[in-house]
Motif scaffolding. Structure first.
Motif, PDB file in Angstrom:
ATOM      1  N   GLU A   3      16.631  18.169 -16.584  1.00 35.21           N
ATOM      2  CA  GLU A   3      17.089  19.031 -15.500  1.00 35.21           C
ATOM      3  C   GLU A   3      15.938  19.285 -14.532  1.00 35.21           C
ATOM      4  N   GLY A   4      16.195  19.117 -13.246  1.00 36.58           N
ATOM      5  CA  GLY A   4      15.184  19.358 -12.235  1.00 36.58           C
ATOM      6  C   GLY A   4      14.195  18.220 -12.052  1.00 36.58           C
ATOM      7  N   VAL A   5      14.454  17.084 -12.683  1.00 33.36           N
ATOM      8  CA  VAL A   5      13.560  15.931 -12.585  1.00 33.36           C
ATOM      9  C   VAL A   5      14.316  14.785 -11.927  1.00 33.36           C
ATOM     10  N   THR A   6      13.654  14.126 -10.991  1.00 33.55           N
ATOM     11  CA  THR A   6      14.242  12.981 -10.302  1.00 33.55           C
ATOM     12  C   THR A   6      13.415  11.746 -10.604  1.00 33.55           C
ATOM     13  N   THR A   7      14.080  10.622 -10.859  1.00 31.20           N
ATOM     14  CA  THR A   7      13.389   9.358 -11.074  1.00 31.20           C
ATOM     15  C   THR A   7      13.423   8.574  -9.778  1.00 31.20           C
ATOM     16  N   ARG A  15      13.352  -6.405  -6.941  1.00 30.91           N
ATOM     17  CA  ARG A  15      12.751  -6.165  -8.258  1.00 30.91           C
ATOM     18  C   ARG A  15      12.012  -4.829  -8.238  1.00 30.91           C
ATOM     19  N   ILE A  16      12.154  -4.074  -9.313  1.00 28.64           N
ATOM     20  CA  ILE A  16      11.467  -2.792  -9.408  1.00 28.64           C
ATOM     21  C   ILE A  16       9.974  -3.051  -9.615  1.00 28.64           C
ATOM     22  N   THR A  17       9.150  -2.454  -8.756  1.00 24.97           N
ATOM     23  CA  THR A  17       7.700  -2.597  -8.882  1.00 24.97           C
ATOM     24  C   THR A  17       7.035  -1.285  -9.301  1.00 24.97           C
ATOM     25  N   LEU A  18       7.726  -0.180  -9.088  1.00 22.39           N
ATOM     26  CA  LEU A  18       7.182   1.125  -9.433  1.00 22.39           C
ATOM     27  C   LEU A  18       8.324   2.037  -9.845  1.00 22.39           C
ATOM     28  N   GLU A  19       8.095   2.795 -10.905  1.00 18.92           N
ATOM     29  CA  GLU A  19       9.054   3.799 -11.354  1.00 18.92           C
ATOM     30  C   GLU A  19       8.264   5.024 -11.773  1.00 18.92           C
ATOM     31  N   TYR A  20       8.700   6.197 -11.350  1.00 15.41           N
ATOM     32  CA  TYR A  20       8.066   7.427 -11.800  1.00 15.41           C
ATOM     33  C   TYR A  20       9.068   8.573 -11.737  1.00 15.41           C
ATOM     34  N   ASP A  25       8.639  20.792  -8.714  1.00 19.46           N
ATOM     35  CA  ASP A  25       7.413  21.301  -8.086  1.00 19.46           C
ATOM     36  C   ASP A  25       6.565  20.188  -7.467  1.00 19.46           C
ATOM     37  N   GLY A  26       7.057  18.938  -7.516  1.00 16.39           N
ATOM     38  CA  GLY A  26       6.346  17.817  -6.908  1.00 16.39           C
ATOM     39  C   GLY A  26       5.434  17.064  -7.852  1.00 16.39           C
TER      40      GLY A  26
END
Length: 114
Positions: A3-7, A15-20, A25-26
């Motif tokens: 909850e409150g977290v975005t991917t 192609r996915i090169t970065l995921e976080y 709160d940033g």
């Protein structure tokens, strides 16, 4: 997932090169940088301060991780439908910190069995 977290994802040529993940709160965390070879096949992931190479089966499915010396660090076993049925981590000479990082990566890595 949380909850409150975005991917977030960054892609290049589809192609996915970065995921976080990013909290409300940033704060960014669980950042994974995916690397591809000349044939545009996924070959490794940079996670936290470690580099893990993907271990693939004969069909090209990602089933685990190896290090730069090709020591098996983690391997997963899947059923006919691609569901993970078991997995294990190597007792290869890993520090406690890198073992924790590998375990964490195995649980969050979206690229397994692709």
């Amino acid at each position: 997932m949380y909850e409150g977290v975005t991917t977030y994802y960054t892609t290049e040529d589809g192609r996915i090169t970065l995921e976080y993940k990013q909290a409300e709160d940033g704060t960014k965390y669980e950042e994974m940088i995916f690397m591809y070879n000349e044939s545009k096949e996924l070959v490794r992931v940079n996670f936290e301060e470690y580099i893990f190479y993907y271990l693939k089966n004969a069909m090209g499915d990602i089933i685990g991780f190896i290090d730069e010396l090709e020591n098996t660090l983690s391997i997963n076993y899947y059923d006919s439908w691609g569901y993970k049925v078991s997995g294990k981590h190597s007792t290869y000479d890993l520090s406690v910190e890198s073992t924790y990082t590998l375990s964490k990566l195995c649980n969050i890595n979206s690229m397994q069995y692709k």
